[in-house]
Design an enzyme around this catalytic site. Sequence first.
Site, mmCIF file in Angstrom:
data_model
loop_
_atom_site.group_PDB
_atom_site.id
_atom_site.type_symbol
_atom_site.label_atom_id
_atom_site.label_comp_id
_atom_site.label_asym_id
_atom_site.label_seq_id
_atom_site.Cartn_x
_atom_site.Cartn_y
_atom_site.Cartn_z
ATOM 1 N N ASN A 45 45.085 -5.648 20.512
ATOM 2 C CA ASN A 45 44.047 -4.715 20.986
ATOM 3 C C ASN A 45 43.577 -3.791 19.861
ATOM 4 O O ASN A 45 42.386 -3.564 19.678
ATOM 5 C CB ASN A 45 44.595 -3.835 22.123
ATOM 6 C CG ASN A 45 44.803 -4.595 23.411
ATOM 7 O OD1 ASN A 45 44.355 -5.739 23.540
ATOM 8 N ND2 ASN A 45 45.492 -3.981 24.361
ATOM 9 N N THR A 221 48.446 11.737 22.556
ATOM 10 C CA THR A 221 47.300 11.504 23.441
ATOM 11 C C THR A 221 47.690 11.863 24.872
ATOM 12 O O THR A 221 48.827 11.644 25.299
ATOM 13 C CB THR A 221 46.782 10.048 23.359
ATOM 14 O OG1 THR A 221 47.797 9.168 23.842
ATOM 15 C CG2 THR A 221 46.421 9.663 21.941
ATOM 16 N N ASP A 253 44.975 2.114 22.658
ATOM 17 C CA ASP A 253 44.753 1.129 21.581
ATOM 18 C C ASP A 253 43.367 1.313 20.965
ATOM 19 O O ASP A 253 43.189 1.205 19.746
ATOM 20 C CB ASP A 253 44.904 -0.299 22.121
ATOM 21 C CG ASP A 253 46.311 -0.573 22.611
ATOM 22 O OD1 ASP A 253 47.248 0.079 22.096
ATOM 23 O OD2 ASP A 253 46.479 -1.417 23.506
#
Length: 300
Positions: A45, A221, A253
């Site tokens: 990804n 994140t 990703d």
Amino acid sequence: MADGYISVVGSLNYDILMKQERLPMQGETYTADSVSYEGGGKGANQAVQCAKLGVPTYMIGKVGSDNFGDILLEKLDGYGVHTDYVGRSSLNTGLGIVHVLNDGAVYASIITGANFDMTQEDIRQMEDIIFNSRIIILQMEIPVGIVEMIIKKAREHGVYVILNAAPAKEISKEALQRVDCLVVNETEASFYAGEEIKDAETARQHAHKLTELTNGTVIITLGKNGSILCDGNSCTFIPSVKVDAIETTGAGDSYIGAFAYGKYNGKSDEEACRFAARIAAVTVTKIGAQGAMPYLEEIE
Ligand code: ADP
């Protein structure tokens, strides 16, 4: 565009995604609304997002000698990722079965398969390509010993290393110390900090534990709540971009691939994070991961 290329050393999975109202009950055969077949695995990804943004990108990993492996390589080629260094294993290609409920909840199971068949000898045979990269991106969906080996050698060669320590698992302190940029979500951040990190405030509060571990930059994140960029001295909050999110698989990703694009093009950490937040916001507006990630032209 800068010279050189990015290498992503990591996982490739064949993902089967079913969209449905609810999960089946025990013994029930439930009819899902729709199905899609996607290339997945954090490594693949992240490589796809880099390539879709126009960075020359090499994928280093392993798939099985089965049809799923063929399909994954075809998909990666289609997105512009170089796949010459993806090896074939006698184990099955990594597989993910993902149920996405209509309310957005995601239930996933994976078989790691060929991803865990990567050996130190494989890496030694690809040293030239890996350590001549401008940036190496790693995750934890391959044997941790391989991740540690690459981090150590990358430092010797002066290559910038981004480690997405996901899924969270033990890794040697020595390796972590050599990482240039550690990227984790709330769950992984909590694991490595040994403290509960659930929002921007707790991320700020405990980030120093992570910056001390890595001796570098840390990005935590926080899904739709944005992300926090910390170095040894301070933390900067990067808000997420408001969108109508449909499905958030691959958001992290996409963010990491876009952050790497920023670093590759000489942006500061903060500029790269703000760009990454824009790109990841586009990714969550569509179902799936690789297919949902935007090309550079789409956001310009
Ligand atoms: P992971 O997939 O690794 O758990 P996150 O869910 O924390 O990663 O998402 C990574 C980044 O993607 C976030 O910091 C944010 O910038 C962006 N993002 C995730 N979910 C949303 C959302 N619903 N709306 C807008 N941006 C999002």
